[in-house]
Design a protein around this motif. Structure first.
Motif, PDB file in Angstrom:
ATOM      1  N   GLY A 176      10.598  -9.029  14.910  1.00  0.00           N
ATOM      2  CA  GLY A 176       9.217  -9.100  14.556  1.00  0.00           C
ATOM      3  C   GLY A 176       8.831  -7.974  13.752  1.00  0.00           C
ATOM      4  N   ILE A 177       9.862  -7.415  13.048  1.00  0.00           N
ATOM      5  CA  ILE A 177       9.525  -6.143  12.223  1.00  0.00           C
ATOM      6  C   ILE A 177       9.378  -6.286  10.650  1.00  0.00           C
ATOM      7  N   VAL A 178       8.504  -5.516   9.743  1.00  0.00           N
ATOM      8  CA  VAL A 178       8.377  -5.490   8.572  1.00  0.00           C
ATOM      9  C   VAL A 178       8.582  -4.274   8.062  1.00  0.00           C
ATOM     10  N   PHE A 179       9.169  -3.904   7.399  1.00  0.00           N
ATOM     11  CA  PHE A 179       9.066  -2.548   6.639  1.00  0.00           C
ATOM     12  C   PHE A 179       8.478  -2.706   5.317  1.00  0.00           C
ATOM     13  N   PHE A 180       7.306  -2.172   4.863  1.00  0.00           N
ATOM     14  CA  PHE A 180       6.578  -2.435   3.874  1.00  0.00           C
ATOM     15  C   PHE A 180       6.812  -1.628   2.786  1.00  0.00           C
ATOM     16  N   GLY A 181       7.593  -0.439   2.750  1.00  0.00           N
ATOM     17  CA  GLY A 181       7.642   0.609   2.079  1.00  0.00           C
ATOM     18  C   GLY A 181       6.211   1.050   1.536  1.00  0.00           C
ATOM     19  N   ASP A 182       5.742   1.061   0.160  1.00  0.00           N
ATOM     20  CA  ASP A 182       4.427   1.535  -0.041  1.00  0.00           C
ATOM     21  C   ASP A 182       3.688   0.249  -0.387  1.00  0.00           C
ATOM     22  N   ALA A 183       4.209  -0.950  -0.294  1.00  0.00           N
ATOM     23  CA  ALA A 183       3.638  -2.235  -0.843  1.00  0.00           C
ATOM     24  C   ALA A 183       2.017  -2.383  -0.538  1.00  0.00           C
ATOM     25  N   LEU A 184       1.733  -2.054   0.783  1.00  0.00           N
ATOM     26  CA  LEU A 184       0.176  -2.007   1.201  1.00  0.00           C
ATOM     27  C   LEU A 184      -0.755  -0.777   0.679  1.00  0.00           C
ATOM     28  N   SER A 185      -0.008  -0.107  -0.377  1.00  0.00           N
ATOM     29  CA  SER A 185      -0.959   0.855  -1.063  1.00  0.00           C
ATOM     30  C   SER A 185      -1.364   0.497  -2.383  1.00  0.00           C
ATOM     31  N   THR A 186      -2.410   1.231  -3.047  1.00  0.00           N
ATOM     32  CA  THR A 186      -2.859   1.034  -4.180  1.00  0.00           C
ATOM     33  C   THR A 186      -2.085   1.602  -5.077  1.00  0.00           C
ATOM     34  N   GLU A 187      -2.328   1.559  -6.489  1.00  0.00           N
ATOM     35  CA  GLU A 187      -1.622   2.006  -7.701  1.00  0.00           C
ATOM     36  C   GLU A 187      -2.071   3.446  -7.876  1.00  0.00           C
ATOM     37  N   VAL A 188      -1.105   4.332  -8.039  1.00  0.00           N
ATOM     38  CA  VAL A 188      -1.294   5.648  -8.538  1.00  0.00           C
ATOM     39  C   VAL A 188      -1.266   5.728  -9.984  1.00  0.00           C
ATOM     40  N   ILE A 189      -2.273   6.494 -10.529  1.00  0.00           N
ATOM     41  CA  ILE A 189      -2.100   6.738 -11.927  1.00  0.00           C
ATOM     42  C   ILE A 189      -2.649   7.999 -12.129  1.00  0.00           C
ATOM     43  N   GLY A 190      -1.673   9.016 -12.389  1.00  0.00           N
ATOM     44  CA  GLY A 190      -2.053  10.529 -12.334  1.00  0.00           C
ATOM     45  C   GLY A 190      -2.495  10.762 -10.923  1.00  0.00           C
ATOM     46  N   GLU A 191      -3.486  11.142 -10.598  1.00  0.00           N
ATOM     47  CA  GLU A 191      -3.935  11.614  -9.212  1.00  0.00           C
ATOM     48  C   GLU A 191      -4.994  10.598  -8.829  1.00  0.00           C
ATOM     49  N   GLU A 192      -5.307   9.317  -9.275  1.00  0.00           N
ATOM     50  CA  GLU A 192      -6.245   8.521  -8.967  1.00  0.00           C
ATOM     51  C   GLU A 192      -5.308   7.247  -8.280  1.00  0.00           C
ATOM     52  N   TRP A 193      -6.070   6.701  -7.147  1.00  0.00           N
ATOM     53  CA  TRP A 193      -5.395   5.531  -6.635  1.00  0.00           C
ATOM     54  C   TRP A 193      -6.465   4.377  -6.914  1.00  0.00           C
ATOM     55  N   ILE A 194      -5.893   3.238  -7.579  1.00  0.00           N
ATOM     56  CA  ILE A 194      -6.569   2.284  -8.137  1.00  0.00           C
ATOM     57  C   ILE A 194      -6.212   0.890  -7.430  1.00  0.00           C
ATOM     58  N   ASP A 195      -7.145   0.097  -7.044  1.00  0.00           N
ATOM     59  CA  ASP A 195      -7.127  -1.107  -6.430  1.00  0.00           C
ATOM     60  C   ASP A 195      -7.070  -2.199  -7.475  1.00  0.00           C
ATOM     61  N   ASN A 196      -6.569  -3.487  -6.914  1.00  0.00           N
ATOM     62  CA  ASN A 196      -6.747  -4.682  -7.793  1.00  0.00           C
ATOM     63  C   ASN A 196      -6.969  -5.877  -6.841  1.00  0.00           C
ATOM     64  N   LYS A 197      -8.217  -6.513  -7.444  1.00  0.00           N
ATOM     65  CA  LYS A 197      -8.559  -7.521  -6.369  1.00  0.00           C
ATOM     66  C   LYS A 197      -7.848  -8.685  -6.421  1.00  0.00           C
ATOM     67  N   GLU A 198      -7.331  -8.991  -7.298  1.00  0.00           N
ATOM     68  CA  GLU A 198      -6.541 -10.235  -7.735  1.00  0.00           C
ATOM     69  C   GLU A 198      -5.058 -10.234  -6.834  1.00  0.00           C
ATOM     70  N   LYS A 199      -4.571  -8.916  -7.112  1.00  0.00           N
ATOM     71  CA  LYS A 199      -3.274  -8.618  -6.301  1.00  0.00           C
ATOM     72  C   LYS A 199      -3.471  -8.648  -4.922  1.00  0.00           C
ATOM     73  N   LEU A 200      -4.363  -7.837  -4.441  1.00  0.00           N
ATOM     74  CA  LEU A 200      -4.717  -7.672  -3.064  1.00  0.00           C
ATOM     75  C   LEU A 200      -5.202  -9.018  -2.239  1.00  0.00           C
ATOM     76  N   THR A 201      -5.804 -10.124  -3.033  1.00  0.00           N
ATOM     77  CA  THR A 201      -5.965 -11.272  -2.621  1.00  0.00           C
ATOM     78  C   THR A 201      -4.872 -12.322  -2.016  1.00  0.00           C
ATOM     79  N   GLU A 202      -3.899 -12.217  -3.213  1.00  0.00           N
ATOM     80  CA  GLU A 202      -2.446 -12.631  -3.010  1.00  0.00           C
ATOM     81  C   GLU A 202      -1.720 -12.000  -2.077  1.00  0.00           C
ATOM     82  N   GLN A 203      -1.872 -10.701  -1.896  1.00  0.00           N
ATOM     83  CA  GLN A 203      -1.002  -9.929  -0.998  1.00  0.00           C
ATOM     84  C   GLN A 203      -1.315 -10.342   0.351  1.00  0.00           C
ATOM     85  N   ILE A 204      -2.736 -10.501   0.714  1.00  0.00           N
ATOM     86  CA  ILE A 204      -3.172 -10.813   1.974  1.00  0.00           C
ATOM     87  C   ILE A 204      -2.554 -12.079   2.504  1.00  0.00           C
ATOM     88  N   LYS A 205      -2.364 -13.117   1.675  1.00  0.00           N
ATOM     89  CA  LYS A 205      -1.975 -14.479   1.825  1.00  0.00           C
ATOM     90  C   LYS A 205      -0.226 -14.493   2.327  1.00  0.00           C
TER      91      LYS A 205
END
Length: 239
Positions: A176-205
Motif C-alpha cells: 500500500g505504498i507509492v514512491f512519487f519521486g517529484d511527480a507531485l511537484s510543480t515545474e521548475v524553470i530557473g528559480e520559479e516553480w510553475i503549476d499547470n491546471k490541466e496536468k494537475l487535474t489529470e494527475q488528481i484522477k
C-alpha cells in the motif's frame, strides 16, 4: 538512517541543504529494490552504510523516478541493475555526453537544462564540477512495467505531472505504498516553480485511481493518500 514504513519497505529522509531526495528500499523474497539513485557517490555510500547497519543486503536493482540530478547522478556508483522510463533514459544518455566544466555548466543553467534553483545544491555536492558523472539506466521501458522481487510486485508507471513529462511513480501494491519521486511537484524553470491546471487535474484522477495508504515524495515526509489528494485539490483551487 533507514526509517521503516512496513516490514518490507524502508526509506531515507531528504536533505534540503544539498537537495538529497527521499530514497527507498523494497524487499522481496528473491531481490531488493532501491528507489532513486541519489545525487552523488557520497549519497550512495551513505545509503549502503545505512543498509549494512540495519543488516540488509545491498540493492539488487534500482529504479529512477525521473532524470533530475538529485535522483540520478549517483547511478554510476551503484552495483545494481537499473530501470528508467525510455524518455528518462534518452535524457540521461544525452547528459552522459556533456562536457562537465565551468563553462558548459553555466551554459546548461542558462538554457534551463539545469534549473538555476539546482546550481547551489549541485555546487555543495560537487565542489569540483568536473567530477560529475552521468549514466543511463540498464533497462528502459515505455509507459509502464511490473517487476517482481519475489512475491513483491513493483509497478513502475508514468504519471501526468507539471514537474516533468517523464516522471514515474513506483507502486508497491502488497504494501500500500507509492514512491512519487517529484511527480507531485510543480515545474521548475530557473528559480520559479510553475503549476499547470490541466496536468494537475489529470494527475488528481490518476492518484485517486491508485489503491494505496501512504505516499513518499522526494522532498517531503510520508503522507496518507487522503492528505496527498487534499493538497493537490487545494493547489488546483488556486489556479
Amino acid at each position: 538512517m533507514l526509517k521503516k514504513m512496513t516490514d518490507n519497505v524502508y526509506y531515507t529522509t531528504f536533505s534540503v541543504v544539498n537537495d538529497r531526495p527521499t530514497m527507498g528500499y523494497v524487499m522481496g523474497k528473491k531481490y531488493n529494490l532501491m528507489v532513486e539513485a541519489g545525487n552523488s557517490k557520497s549519497v550512495v555510500d551513505d545509503f549502503n552504510d545505512d543498509l549494512a547497519e540495519a543488516g540488509f543486503a545491498p540493492a539488487d536493482y534500482v529504479v529512477l523516478s525521473h532524470h533530475h540530478w538529485d535522483h540520478t547522478y549517483g547511478l554510476p556508483y551503484l552495483n545494481a541493475l537499473s530501470f528508467a522510463l525510455d524518455k528518462t533514459n534518452d535524457i540521461l544518455d544525452d547528459m552522459s555526453r556533456w562536457q562537465w566544466n565551468e563553462e558548459m555548466f553555466k551554459e546548461h543553467i542558462a538554457d534551463n537544462s539545469i534549473p538555476l534553483f539546482c546550481e547551489p545544491h549541485i555546487r555543495l555536492e560537487y565542489p569540483d564540477i568536473t567530477k560529475i558523472q552521468v549514466k543511463k539506466a540498464d533497462i528502459s521501458f515505455h509507459e509502464e512495467m511490473t517487476f517482481d522481487l519475489g512475491d513483491q510486485p513493483c509497478v513502475f508507471k508514468k504519471m501526468t505531472t507539471p514537474h516533468t513529462d517523464e516522471s514515474i511513480v513506483i507502486y508497491i501494491p502488497n504494501e500500500g505504498i507509492v514512491f512519487f519521486g517529484d511527480a507531485l511537484s510543480t515545474e521548475v524553470i530557473g528559480e520559479e516553480w510553475i503549476d499547470n491546471k490541466e496536468k494537475l487535474t489529470e494527475q488528481i484522477k490518476e492518484v485517486e485511481a491508485i489503491d494505496f495508504k501512504y505516499g513518499l515524495e522526494g522532498h517531503f515526509p510520508p503522507k496518507p493518500k487522503e492528505i496527498i489528494l487534499q493538497e493537490l485539490r487545494n493547489r488546483l483551487k488556486l489556479l
